[in-house]
Design an enzyme around this catalytic site. Structure first.
Site, short mmCIF file in Angstrom:
data_model
loop_
_atom_site.label_atom_id
_atom_site.label_comp_id
_atom_site.label_asym_id
_atom_site.label_seq_id
_atom_site.Cartn_x
_atom_site.Cartn_y
_atom_site.Cartn_z
N CYS A 133 0.66 9.07 3.65
CA CYS A 133 -0.01 8.21 2.67
C CYS A 133 1.00 7.26 2.02
O CYS A 133 1.73 7.65 1.10
CB CYS A 133 -0.70 9.06 1.60
SG CYS A 133 -1.50 8.09 0.30
N CYS A 136 0.42 6.63 -1.68
CA CYS A 136 0.86 7.74 -2.54
C CYS A 136 2.37 7.75 -2.72
O CYS A 136 2.87 7.99 -3.82
CB CYS A 136 0.42 9.08 -1.95
SG CYS A 136 -1.30 9.18 -1.46
N ASP A 137 3.10 7.51 -1.64
CA ASP A 137 4.54 7.80 -1.63
C ASP A 137 5.44 6.58 -1.44
O ASP A 137 6.67 6.71 -1.50
CB ASP A 137 4.86 8.82 -0.53
CG ASP A 137 4.12 10.13 -0.73
OD1 ASP A 137 3.93 10.52 -1.90
OD2 ASP A 137 3.73 10.76 0.27
#
Length: 307
Positions: A133, A136-137
């Site tokens: 992701c 997300c990261d």
């Protein structure tokens, strides 16, 4: 035991759409989601092909708006891990976080999870440089070098997103051409931070405490080389989250639930919608349509049961 007309399993676009339609139809409905609502759509930075948004809309924002809309119509939402679905007579028993819920119908919209590469180092460095992701990261890799594995829309779109943080992004794909749409490809090809590594597969992810490189093999020559990277983002497809209803419904060889155009499965009263379903296109717009159809068909099914 709480009882409902319909239990919706999964809070992605399909589940939220089903919830909106079910609640508007005045069915007693509950949506069960184990994480954040929005599903895979919520982990996409920008959705440019969902109708009604000229300049696109952020995935998290779209998910939030769908959830607000569903709640406005009175949809009950429970954040819990669904561990089982069983048929009991004409009804269903859904087990979630050590509680049981009874429903006269179920809409299964649990979505799909990322497919793993299955190479050495992938599990070991998950969360320490290996991610599925970018939204997300991605911010953890500011001014670092990363690799994206895959050649479809998701892979190339996330590679573009990563250029906001990373100094360089390798896109590693096993074929000589990307599978992403021409529009997305063109954007990536025009980005100076992206370098394509085609006809190549990742054989191993290397490092000590954190990822330090990937071993890449040329599929044409068999020669291997090492790319120094700080992170690896994997986008090689998805697997449907259908194991919990495998004993109830017919599935295809990949595990996707087989339905008709009314979203009906082989199990009466159990409907499927979104990425869990066998179909040709898996996009937010088709998930939303699936959810709407499923809810309307549930209403018809329950009416017929009462006759």
């Amino acid at each position: 035991m709480k009882q409902y007309d319909v239990i919706i399993i999964g809070g992605g676009p399909a589940g939220l759409s089903a919830g909106i339609y079910a609640a508007r139809a005045n069915l007693s409905a509950v949506l069960m989601e184990m994480g954040m609502t929005g599903g895979l759509a919520a982990s996409t930075e920008m959705i440019e092909n969902y109708p009604g948004f000229e300049n696109g809309i952020g995935g998290p924002e779209l998910a939030m708006q769908m959830e607000k809309q569903a709640r406005r119509f009175g949809l009950e939402m429970v954040y819990a891990y669904v561990s089982g679905v069983e048929k009991q007579g004409d009804d269903f028993i859904v087990s979630a976080d050590e509680q049981n819920y009874r429903a006269r119908a179920v809409i299964f919209a649990a979505g799909a999870k990322p497919r793993y590469l299955g190479v050495p180092g992938e599990k070991e460095f998950h969360g320490r440089g290996v991610s599925y992701c970018a939204t997300c990261d991605g911010a953890f890799f500011r001014d670092k070098v990363v690799a994206v594995v895959g050649g479809g829309d998701a892979a190339v779109e996330e590679a573009l997103f990563l250029t906001k943080f990373a100094s360089k992004v390798y896109v590693i794909h096993r074929r000589d051409q990307l599978r992403a749409t021409k529009y997305v490809q063109k954007k990536a090809q025009e980005n100076d931070k992206i370098q394509f590594v085609l006809n190549s597969v990742v054989k191993q992810i290397n490092g000590s405490e954190l990822v330090r490189s990937v071993t890449v093999e040329d599929v044409l020559t068999g020669s291997q080389s090492e790319l120094p990277v700080d992170g690896v983002f994997i986008y090689v497809g998805h697997e449907p989250s259908t194991s919990m209803i495998a004993h109830l419904v017919e599935r295809d060889e990949q595990g996707y639930v087989i339905t008709d155009e009314q979203m009906r499965t082989s199990c009466p009263g159990l409907f499927a919608a979104g990425d869990v379903r066998h179909k040709t296109l898996r996009q937010v717009v088709t998930a939303v349509a699936d959810g709407a159809i499923a809810a309307v068909e549930v209403e018809k099914y329950l009416s017929q049961r009462e006759q």
